[in-house]
Design a protein around this motif. Structure first.
Motif, short mmCIF file in Angstrom:
data_model
loop_
_atom_site.label_atom_id
_atom_site.label_comp_id
_atom_site.label_asym_id
_atom_site.label_seq_id
_atom_site.Cartn_x
_atom_site.Cartn_y
_atom_site.Cartn_z
N ASP A 40 8.51 0.98 1.24
CA ASP A 40 7.66 -0.37 1.70
C ASP A 40 6.78 -0.19 2.58
O ASP A 40 7.08 0.66 3.67
N TYR A 41 5.74 -0.86 2.54
CA TYR A 41 4.82 -0.79 3.70
C TYR A 41 5.43 -1.56 4.71
O TYR A 41 5.80 -2.73 4.49
N ASP A 42 5.39 -1.17 5.95
CA ASP A 42 5.70 -1.72 6.99
C ASP A 42 5.00 -2.69 7.81
O ASP A 42 4.45 -2.50 8.60
N GLY B 148 -2.04 1.73 -3.17
CA GLY B 148 -1.45 1.35 -4.34
C GLY B 148 -0.20 0.63 -4.40
O GLY B 148 0.32 0.21 -5.30
N ASP B 149 0.34 0.49 -3.15
CA ASP B 149 1.70 -0.16 -2.85
C ASP B 149 1.51 -1.81 -3.11
O ASP B 149 0.73 -2.33 -2.21
N PRO B 150 2.25 -2.48 -3.79
CA PRO B 150 1.99 -3.83 -3.90
C PRO B 150 2.61 -4.72 -2.56
O PRO B 150 1.95 -5.44 -2.36
N VAL C 74 3.66 -5.38 -8.89
CA VAL C 74 3.10 -4.26 -9.63
C VAL C 74 2.39 -3.15 -8.83
O VAL C 74 1.53 -3.50 -8.11
N THR C 75 2.72 -1.81 -9.13
CA THR C 75 1.91 -0.75 -8.54
C THR C 75 0.46 -0.78 -9.05
O THR C 75 0.11 -1.12 -9.98
#
Length: 323
Positions: A194-196, A282-284, A297-298
């Motif tokens: 997960d993006y922090d 690319g991280d949703p 969705v990627t």
């Protein structure tokens, strides 16, 4: 200064065909104006201070040691940019890192050259995670130099754990072509990280204290929470294990108003050509944070892109001269 991507790319096609067959990219839908604060990336560890040693201690490796270490690093992109004396020190750093040494003796060199060597090493060697997320100190004399990194007490145990995780990931990877391998790693990192957003929020408020904790492969493979440097270091780490030639890239993300924001991503070699890969974008979770909308969705719009498209939003700095 920046080096044009045509030094790395040899075509303007995607690995699977002409770029005109791709969906239109939402640079478009990514609200690039919001990229002013999107990455929360601290580009590289910095030197705390530089002092002078009073002792002389030239370090020499045996020919057997040199040959073994050269074999280990021969395909590393930034290693290849160094001169002979810098490469010698690079090998000394690799030898010491393999033994988890925090204080590393090097042969004498000027300060800018030493910093260039260290920068090259950090950008090439994502597996040496403690060097990619902490600052360092240099001490030098006319005849020798010493650099000091903070090596965690559990570094060896953690590295073994990371290697075990990575080996399992690679064992599940498609054993077909390089494109499928790279796509698998792209998807794996995004699916398991997960993006922090809290680091992004701290960064926006001027608090940089939490950034360095999210800058290496531990953040992705152990914590599953990271920012751009962690994503890019992990892609490089896994790709190297998979036998894919991969470069860790720092540079700038470009906003729609041509403003530059520090960022990190990768180049990966597919079908004898290098293509850009940005697992962060690319991280949703990241896309949702930028657009203030939930995404699940990627986004493959940032996987294996050719120069003409990727340069619309990214500008690489492939120079490793000390800054």
């Amino acid at each position: 200064s920046y080096i044009a991507f045509n030094l790395c790319y040899t075509c303007d096609k995607t690995p699977w065909g002409n770029e005109n067959n791709m969906k239109k990219l939402p640079f478009l839908g990514l609200s690039l104006i919001a990229l002013l604060t999107l990455t929360a990336c601290q580009q590289l560890p910095i030197t705390n201070n530089i002092s002078h040693l009073s002792t002389s201690n030239t370090i020499n490796l045996t020919q057997t040691q040199k040959d073994k270490l050269r074999q280990e690093v021969k395909s590393n992109y930034y290693y290849q940019q160094l001169n002979k004396s810098q490469k010698e020190n690079y090998l000394l750093i690799r030898r010491a890192a393999n033994q988890f040494e925090g204080t590393i003796s090097l042969n004498s060199d000027n300060q800018d050259s030493l910093k260039k060597t260290i920068r090259a090493f950090i950008m090439d060697n994502s597996d040496i995670f403690w060097m990619t997320s902490t600052n360092y100190q240099i001490e030098s004399s006319e005849d020798s130099a010493t650099i000091t990194f903070n090596v965690p007490k559990d570094a060896q145990k953690t590295k073994e754990q990371l290697d075990q995780i990575a080996n399992q990931i690679i064992s599940d990877m498609p054993k077909t072509d390089d494109l499928s391998k790279a796509k698998y790693l792209y998807r794996y990192i995004i699916d398991h990280t997960d993006y922090d957003k809290s680091v992004l929020e701290d960064y926006q408020e001027g608090d940089l204290s939490s950034i360095k904790t999210e800058q290496d492969i531990r953040s992705v493979l152990l914590k599953h929470l990271s920012v751009c440097n962690g994503y890019a270091h992990t892609f490089q780490f896994l790709a190297h294990k998979a036998g894919l030639e991969t470069i860790y890239i720092t540079g700038d993300a470009l906003t729609s108003s041509s403003q530059k924001i520090p960022h990190a991503w990768n180049l990966v070699k597919i079908n004898q050509h290098y293509y850009s890969v940005d697992t962060t974008w690319g991280d949703p979770i990241f896309e949702g944070a930028i657009n203030n909308q939930a995404k699940n969705v990627t986004n493959y719009h940032f996987f294996a892109l050719p120069e003409s498209i990727f340069n619309q939003s990214h500008k690489a700095d492939l120079k490793i001269d000390a800054s």
